[in-house]
Write an enzyme that holds these catalytic residues in place. Sequence first.
Site, short mmCIF file in Angstrom:
data_model
loop_
_atom_site.label_atom_id
_atom_site.label_comp_id
_atom_site.label_asym_id
_atom_site.label_seq_id
_atom_site.Cartn_x
_atom_site.Cartn_y
_atom_site.Cartn_z
CG ASP A 1 -16.44 -4.19 -14.86
OD1 ASP A 1 -15.25 -3.94 -14.55
OD2 ASP A 1 -16.77 -4.92 -15.81
N GLY A 2 -14.88 -1.70 -12.75
CA GLY A 2 -13.92 -0.62 -13.02
C GLY A 2 -13.76 -0.35 -14.50
CG HIS B 1 -2.04 -1.10 0.97
ND1 HIS B 1 -2.33 -2.06 1.91
CD2 HIS B 1 -2.80 -1.40 -0.12
CE1 HIS B 1 -3.26 -2.87 1.42
NE2 HIS B 1 -3.56 -2.50 0.20
CG ASP C 1 -7.39 -4.09 0.54
OD1 ASP C 1 -6.79 -3.04 0.86
OD2 ASP C 1 -7.14 -4.70 -0.51
CG ASP D 1 -5.20 -2.61 -4.88
OD1 ASP D 1 -4.52 -3.63 -5.13
OD2 ASP D 1 -5.62 -2.34 -3.74
#
Lengths: 285, 285
Positions: free
Chosen positions: B137-138, B62, B86, B155
């Site tokens: 959906d990206g 990260h 996350d 990510d």
Amino acid sequence: MELWFSEPHTPDVKLSIRVDKQLYSGESDLQRIDVFESPELGRFLVLDGYVMLTEKDEFIYHEMIVHVPMAVHPCVKRVLVIGAGDGGVVRELTRYPEIEYIDLVEIDQQVIQVCRDYLPRTACKLDDERVYIHYEDGLKFVRTREDEYDLIIVDSTDPFGPGEGLFTKEFYGNCYKALREDGIMVNQHESPFYEADATACMRAHKRIVESFPISRVYQAHIPTYPSGHWLFGFASKRYHPVRDLDAARWDERGLETKYYTTRLHMGAFCLPAYVEKLLRKVEIR
Amino acid sequence: MELWFSEPHTPDVKLSIRVDKQLYSGESDLQRIDVFESPELGRFLVLDGYVMLTEKDEFIYHEMIVHVPMAVHPCVKRVLVIGAGDGGVVRELTRYPEIEYIDLVEIDQQVIQVCRDYLPRTACKLDDERVYIHYEDGLKFVRTREDEYDLIIVDSTDPFGPGEGLFTKEFYGNCYKALREDGIMVNQHESPFYEADATACMRAHKRIVESFPISRVYQAHIPTYPSGHWLFGFASKRYHPVRDLDAARWDERGLETKYYTTRLHMGAFCLPAYVEKLLRKVEIR
């Protein structure tokens, strides 16, 4: 058939390698020696249950422990290598024509014989005419030498079992004495990630800092060692590992390498914040 | 009782983690989701059998995916984060006061809920008032955006299953379009070591090189990912990741980090010879 070799990286994490065949298994006076053949990593050497090298990634360790000091020191003629019975360090050293002789001190004769028999890719230069093999304890050997070597490479196993003495203050002090006035010592320095390895790494660093005026640590990605994050120590009487790197001179040699480059050399000394912090803790005298 | 989670890093190498307890197990419409508690690595999140993060080493991933572009771009205000349910990327981003909003696009609502419930150390900033969560959906989301973001962070999971579309030329082209004239895109770029990962890495790099004028790759040591050697892609319309690093400005912020430093930033772009060779193969247009 499913056959897996597993190495505990800590009591709670382990790496497993699928094995095609066990090529060798024996006990020397000092340790258990195994060689396996694997589909993913080629042949690999195991001492007392710990992976020492695999054919797939040994180039990383051997290039990084040899070419870093060789690109800094202006003229290495006499080299002492302690441990390294697999011959990988010697293989990389023999690529330098200016090296006049290499004393290889390996405590376990059987390791050298097994590597000659089963790991010819690393053992291939053990018969170079400049290589003198001494079957002795490195700790004792180095006591008898003074002002002799330009470079000492300590390719030890971990700091328990036969390799333990190679992590002591007495040993590093004797290496200092055995080096010439501008000599360099490089050693494998364990890993900073898992707690037990990090403790060993700090202890080694503390002792080296106490013995040498210049002591820096550099890193490499070695996938088959615990955590894949491995450190090396660069200890020196005169040369700084980054400021005294002569990249142009090394690049002119035209040595083909798979991991090391002079650009990577600079980058390898840029350590993560948490590793710098670990090392700083023991640098205060 | 012995309870071990194992992840195949290749069909012939696997990493195993001792488990105290399975904290969660469920199936969303898209994937299987598990959270385990382990003595060595703390809690860890597993999607379809692959470790996404562990509490012990998530800081590395990260910090490296966020602070590298943040130390280069002079003023990031609008950020798009794709995947990353996350919350680890968001946690690091929210440390920058100049960021005005963060669009977080996560396809799987259940991942975010599970992370909120079981991984509070990474999910802790998902409720920051600058964060807008889109359960989409990206790939589709980014199609609708133009000239909007200073920074896009991809990510993604690996390039199979739900994350597959995030490794296509169409996706990278749409990211280019969604960025402002001096925007930066950073993505997780797989590993160069094992063959299947290296192939994915080369394919992604080829597509990014075709889409962006500046495209460099940098590395980090992430012990719980396959081989521990992980790459990130830095793609940019204007800024060079090393020449345009403003180390003094970033250092003045006084952000405390455990892995990233501006010195390490420089080192992270110094890649091993074999990795440079892999990437060069696909850089020729």
